[in-house]
Scaffold this motif. Sequence first.
Motif, PDB file in Angstrom:
ATOM      1  N   LEU A   1     -50.136  16.842 -14.973  1.00  0.00           N
ATOM      2  CA  LEU A   1     -50.055  18.303 -15.044  1.00  0.00           C
ATOM      3  C   LEU A   1     -49.166  18.864 -13.939  1.00  0.00           C
ATOM      4  N   TRP A   2     -49.291  18.331 -12.738  1.00  0.00           N
ATOM      5  CA  TRP A   2     -48.451  18.766 -11.625  1.00  0.00           C
ATOM      6  C   TRP A   2     -46.975  18.533 -11.940  1.00  0.00           C
ATOM      7  N   THR A   3     -46.667  17.370 -12.474  1.00  0.00           N
ATOM      8  CA  THR A   3     -45.280  17.030 -12.783  1.00  0.00           C
ATOM      9  C   THR A   3     -44.734  17.894 -13.916  1.00  0.00           C
ATOM     10  N   VAL A   4     -45.565  18.157 -14.931  1.00  0.00           N
ATOM     11  CA  VAL A   4     -45.141  19.037 -16.028  1.00  0.00           C
ATOM     12  C   VAL A   4     -44.821  20.429 -15.491  1.00  0.00           C
ATOM     13  N   LEU A   5     -45.658  20.913 -14.594  1.00  0.00           N
ATOM     14  CA  LEU A   5     -45.419  22.231 -13.997  1.00  0.00           C
ATOM     15  C   LEU A   5     -44.076  22.267 -13.278  1.00  0.00           C
TER      16      LEU A   5
ATOM     17  N   TRP B   1     -41.552  20.359 -13.891  1.00  0.00           N
ATOM     18  CA  TRP B   1     -40.509  20.226 -14.921  1.00  0.00           C
ATOM     19  C   TRP B   1     -40.206  21.582 -15.554  1.00  0.00           C
ATOM     20  N   VAL B   2     -41.282  22.324 -15.893  1.00  0.00           N
ATOM     21  CA  VAL B   2     -41.110  23.653 -16.492  1.00  0.00           C
ATOM     22  C   VAL B   2     -40.388  24.588 -15.521  1.00  0.00           C
ATOM     23  N   ARG B   3     -40.651  24.431 -14.239  1.00  0.00           N
ATOM     24  CA  ARG B   3     -40.005  25.279 -13.224  1.00  0.00           C
ATOM     25  C   ARG B   3     -38.572  24.855 -12.926  1.00  0.00           C
TER      26      ARG B   3
END
Length: 475
Positions: free
Chosen positions: A346-350, A352-354
């Motif tokens: 989840l941290w990495t996805v966040l 990535w989205v940023r």
Amino acid sequence: MEFLHDTVALSRMQFALTAIFHMLWPVLTTGMAIYLVVVEGLWLKTRNPDYYHHARFWAKLYVLNFGIGVASGVPMEFQFGTNWAPFSEAVGDFFGSVLGFEASMAFMLEAGFLGIVLFGWERVPPVVHYIATILVAFGANLSTFWILTANSWLQTPAGGELVDGKFIVSDYFEAIFNPFMVNSVMHMFLATLETSLFVIGGIAAWYILNKRHSAFFAKALKIVLAVAIAVAPLQIYVGHLSGEQVYHHQPAKLAAMEAQWETIPAGQPADWSLVALPNDELEQNDWELKIPNGLGYILELKPILSEPVLGLKEWKPEDRPHLLGLIYYSFRVMVAIGFFFAGLMLWTVLQWVRGKLSDAEIDGQRWLMRAWIFAAPLGYIAVEAGWIVRCVGRQPWTLYGQIRTADAASSLPPENVLVSLCGFAIVYSLLFLCALYFGSRIIRKGPDLNIPVPIFDRATSLPVKHSPDRRPLET
């Protein structure tokens, strides 16, 4: 030191040693094979040479794991004939057949096409090579299916009955599709895939952190992340389903997993023991920290249970698992790692989205990269912990409820078993050191981005040869 004179204890230790060591290698090969299918498919679709070089680089680590997995797996199966002959004689009609299916179907399929995957890049058409990669991945994961089918049958035997000390199979399909099989296969499949994803991601993060081929390995991290988005939460859910199966089919194991001594009646709230110090001799926990209603939510997703949770005192000491601290904390380590993986995903996805995982920004994500490097070995620990819960928690039974472990062992002089145990420990230690050396050597060297990408004649699909200076020659 009484165990040094106990043949059963020494045989159990030997099998545990070989199984724990062997499990390290197929865990990565089964998951990484799927990753190789993905990157080669991306290369065929996009013709981006980066994906080709990813396939070549990760295949080196794949074949290293495959080789050591073979070397360590064969002696493990031999023990069924040496240390566990009475067990093999009793259940060989089914258990031996399933292990034979694993060798003849899965292993032979994987080994048979591995040569094409490694050496066929410029010798066979791209479609043929890709089919070989798919078959290698299929063979590796088919092996998982048969091994977990065999072990699940030991947990919940079905499809026949024990007659005069020999298990007579009446329905092979019922035995194969025993109550534990489906969830066990799915849980292990996801475990191998998740472990491989975080190993690949951790290695990619190491390169990024050290500013070596950052853009190249950012692609690997993003592929891993795209798959982990589905795998990490799904693994938690399937793990929950596996826990429900233990609740219904192996209540003694559940009691050991939770260090639950007293029975919790149906209709009563069930607290969950977060941390405890189980005392097997006094049949109590010397200390524990509980979460109110936690066990009810874990087992039935509600605070009040509809079925009782049996305590360990419901069974005689000789009929219940021991080594409670090992079972209790192995389960919690496995669960904690599963949630850590989900949180890291989840941290990495966040990020990535940023836009923080772009080629220009990813070098600055130093703490995130450190977290991925830290996560790389955790999947192995979770898998080993899960197998400890699965197999140690099954005791004192080899075939659950039907054949005791003490009756399944061969009558061997304990000193003979001790010698073989020490021999395995030495050989496996050397294999482990060799794996670390060659694996770290592959990683330190890094990918060879100068390997020429194969060129194929569009009319014939045959490879075009390359000149010594790597320029394509006309066919």
